[in-house]
Scaffold this active site. Sequence first.
Site, short mmCIF file in Angstrom:
data_model
loop_
_atom_site.label_atom_id
_atom_site.label_comp_id
_atom_site.label_asym_id
_atom_site.label_seq_id
_atom_site.Cartn_x
_atom_site.Cartn_y
_atom_site.Cartn_z
N ALA B 330 0.79 -1.21 -0.07
CA ALA B 330 0.04 0.17 -0.20
C ALA B 330 0.61 1.41 0.06
O ALA B 330 2.02 1.30 -0.38
CB ALA B 330 -1.08 -0.11 1.33
N SER B 331 0.19 2.28 0.62
CA SER B 331 1.03 3.67 0.50
C SER B 331 2.45 3.59 1.06
O SER B 331 2.99 4.58 1.02
CB SER B 331 0.27 4.58 1.08
OG SER B 331 -1.10 4.63 0.48
N THR B 332 2.69 2.56 1.93
CA THR B 332 4.26 2.86 2.59
C THR B 332 5.25 2.86 1.53
O THR B 332 6.46 3.07 2.04
CB THR B 332 4.25 1.46 3.75
OG1 THR B 332 4.24 0.46 2.66
CG2 THR B 332 3.32 1.52 4.64
N LYS B 334 5.13 4.74 -1.20
CA LYS B 334 5.14 5.84 -1.93
C LYS B 334 6.42 6.64 -1.79
O LYS B 334 7.02 7.02 -3.00
CB LYS B 334 3.85 6.87 -1.34
CG LYS B 334 2.64 6.20 -1.98
CD LYS B 334 1.60 6.69 -1.83
CE LYS B 334 0.14 6.47 -2.31
NZ LYS B 334 -0.87 6.78 -1.51
#
Lengths: 372, 625
Positions: B330-332, B334
């Site tokens: 997920a967004s970790t 980015k």
Amino acid sequence: MLRNNLNSNKQTTLQKIHIDGWLLCGLLMLMGVGLAVIYSAGGQDIDLIKRQLIRLAFAILVMIVVAQIPPLAYRRLSIHFYVIGIAMLVAVLVVGTIGKGAQRWLDLGFMRFQPSEIMKLAVPMMVAWYISRFNLPPRFRHTFMAFVLVIVPTLLIAKQPDLGTSLLIASSGIFVIFLAGLSWKLVFGFISVVSAFAPVMWFFLMQDYQKQRVLTFLNPETDPLGSGYHIIQSQIAIGSGGLQGKGFLQGTQSQLEFLPERHTDFIFSVFSEEFGLFGILALLTLYLFIIIRGMIISMRTQEAYSKLLAGSITLTFFVYVFVNMGMVSGILPVVGVPLPLISYGGTSMVTLLAGFGILMAISTQKRLMLRE
Amino acid sequence: MPPNRITIKDHTAEANLFARRSIIALVIVSVLLGILISNLYYLQVTRFNDYQTRSNGNRIKVLPVAPNRGLIYDRNGVLLAENRPIFSLELIPEQIDDLDETLSKLKTLLGVNEQNLEHFNRELKSKRRFKPVSLINRMTQEQVAKFSVNQHHFIGVSVEARLKRFYRYADALTHLVGYVAKINKRDLQKLAESGEEANYAATYDIGKQGVEKYHEKRLHGQVGYQEVEVNSRGRIIRTLKFEPPIPGQDIILNIDINLQLKVQEALADKRGSVVVLDPKSGGVLALFSNPSYDPNLFVHGISNKEYNYLLNSKDKPLINRATQGQYPPASTVKPALALIGLDEEVITEASRVFDSGTYKLKNVAHTWRDWYRWGHGWVNVTHAIEISCDIFFYDLSYRLGIDSISDGMAKFGFGEYTGIDLYEESDGNMPSRGWKRARHNQPWYIGDTISVGIGQGYWTSTPLQLALSVSALVNRGKNHVPQIIRGHKTNNGDVIYPTKDSMPIIIKNNKNWDVVLDAMYGVVNRPRGGAYKAFRNTHYVSAGKTGTAQLVAIAEDEKYDAEKIAAHHRDNAMYVGFAPYENPELVISVALENAGGGGSNAAPIARQIMDYYFPKPEEPEHVAK
């Protein structure tokens, strides 16, 4: 020194009680060795030694008593012994007590008795008596009769079954005939007959356990944990003793109980392991000394019966030694023959020393006989 | 008999005949003695060596002596795994005449239960008759006493004392330290293949999981030998020679047990895992997977019932979620994606994207949405990371293309085994064109790239991989292989192993590291940041990135079970972070299954752990390291 005394009219104390000093000396030395080896083989059990000492003392007593009886009396009693012996052997087969898989014992109510022991002496006495009645060498007819006298008890004992004893008894009788001058034709003929008889023995007379013993003897490694175990462990004990042996009480095969029947039939293996080939040679020298002394006694005797009996007793003693050593070292099948004067055990020791008693009687009482 | 018969005898002839025969007899005696002696000579001289060897073979037995297993300490010298004496009742089947009778007598005396009996019977079948089989594994003091009194009734049965592993922190370290258990057939086969069989001749247990398994060679040591003299019944008479075993190494882990316990406490009953790394060395400071279980159960042979419970529990306690759990990152991820974008120059620090809440591609019917329905308006890279803008990263991934993303993220370790000293590890999946072709036999679609841009789609990673990728960021590309082991003890003090460096990530412009790290600073420390609330008022400065994964997936070997998934439908909460911002001492990765948003669920856990690790100076009970 003893010999000088023998030739003079002065008699030593030993001669007075009809004891042959040389023989006694040899016998006592062997007994001493025996006690030491039993001490080692029995796991330093002092009670075992005490019991053996009592037996030895009793056997020596029997020997001394037997030595007092003049040889002429034995000659006269030969036939009685023999007949009683045969009767008892038949009785054993009919009503005998079974022990260790064989019917060897006669229960007399107050004691158990092994009639084959009597025959060890009765057979040579009987054959010597029979054959010495005629001119020597014996004629064929007499030889044949003598063999019959030997074979009957031999077969009766073999039937019990007790192969070791029947073998010893047969030899004791045959030695008499041989010393009496058995013709060489018959000697070789006899050897041929025995060879021919072997298959008959195998198929009709031998018990399964006896056949197994023979098979094991031929190749013990086929069943190293079963029937071959005894002989393999015995050979390991003897072989690992080497020239000098592992030392008294140091034999690992015996002390750690890998060796079976250590203080009885296989005591020679214990001795060999702990004392090595040098010890064995010393031991054989002792035995040979007794045998030579026995043969000297027999040759010096004038009277034919005594001569033959003394020779037979001596040579049978050698057969004991040879069969025992041969079986534990693997050149003969395992038949239950103890090592004379060394193995722990009673009955055969008494018979053995009774035989030496007769030998001593013959040795010390020849003058009396000649006078007769 | 008539006397006249004697008179006609020729005494001289008879005497001569007899003398001749006697001499012949003596000659035969000599020949036989010669045969006897030559045979004895053959046995005692010619074959002496042979028989001496066999005689020694009879009496000398060589017994292997097991080495004591090395102990396991944490970085501060706290004992984590130790050896304790255990008494067990053992039967040697070969020595027992009537096994059934003995068993029933033991049953009445000591109260052997069915479970023990079942276990015994199973082992009885697989072992050689002369090897001891244990009936009661852990005897109570009372049982030992009762048996000792009655020992003479039971030939072939004995009480054996041996050292058994004991894990005093029980379920706190299970997935990390692992456990030892009885050597089984498969272990034996492996030992035979590696030629280690002899070394395990006396050993009962072998490492089955975790550090105990990975560092088995260090911990086991070298077998010793006792040369004993035995009698014909196998009884030991005396010891002839003793070559003592060399005990296994006492090893030191990078783990801080207090931190580990704090992690366990912070996770409480939440399903998930936490990894704490030291970015300076790659040392694993804490690693915990929840739920856990007591490893001591396995040391003494776990019962079928207990094992089935662990195996079939829907919470999958047997799996090490920190290294085997494969989650969409997920967004970790980015920040790492942004770094690649900057370095590939598809974006700059200043370039902006307008976030209207939706994202569309030409000729593609699908519309991608931002997590913030109304959109964030114009955002640059820093802003996009801080608020976790999805549209910016859809656009970035579109510009980068899957090949650049795959190659770039592989450098951060995604889709690769980390090289941690645990065998229980998954490599996750960093998707690529080749992978999709091979795995699904389909071409790569542009839409697949867009999902990868926010750490979803085919992309899965383990919490350890996430922690490691953050470590790579804070180290500006120069990273280390994560290691649980720190060193070992010797008589002359501790030996600390050097760190293992991994392949460095080299970028064109090192300033880009600062851009990305500053954005992570913003996530925690700027009011619009996704973890601002969770980390308000910390006395240390940390940085991080939240993540909320919309998929449910925990482990590679879990079967797809629609009913269960329906019940477990909430998002996974993720958080990665590090502290202090300047010169970081720890990197942390939190992954909570079905817990909801990362910022509100995972970040607070990370904070609790950091709060513990960086105690306020006025709290004297937590002395800083």
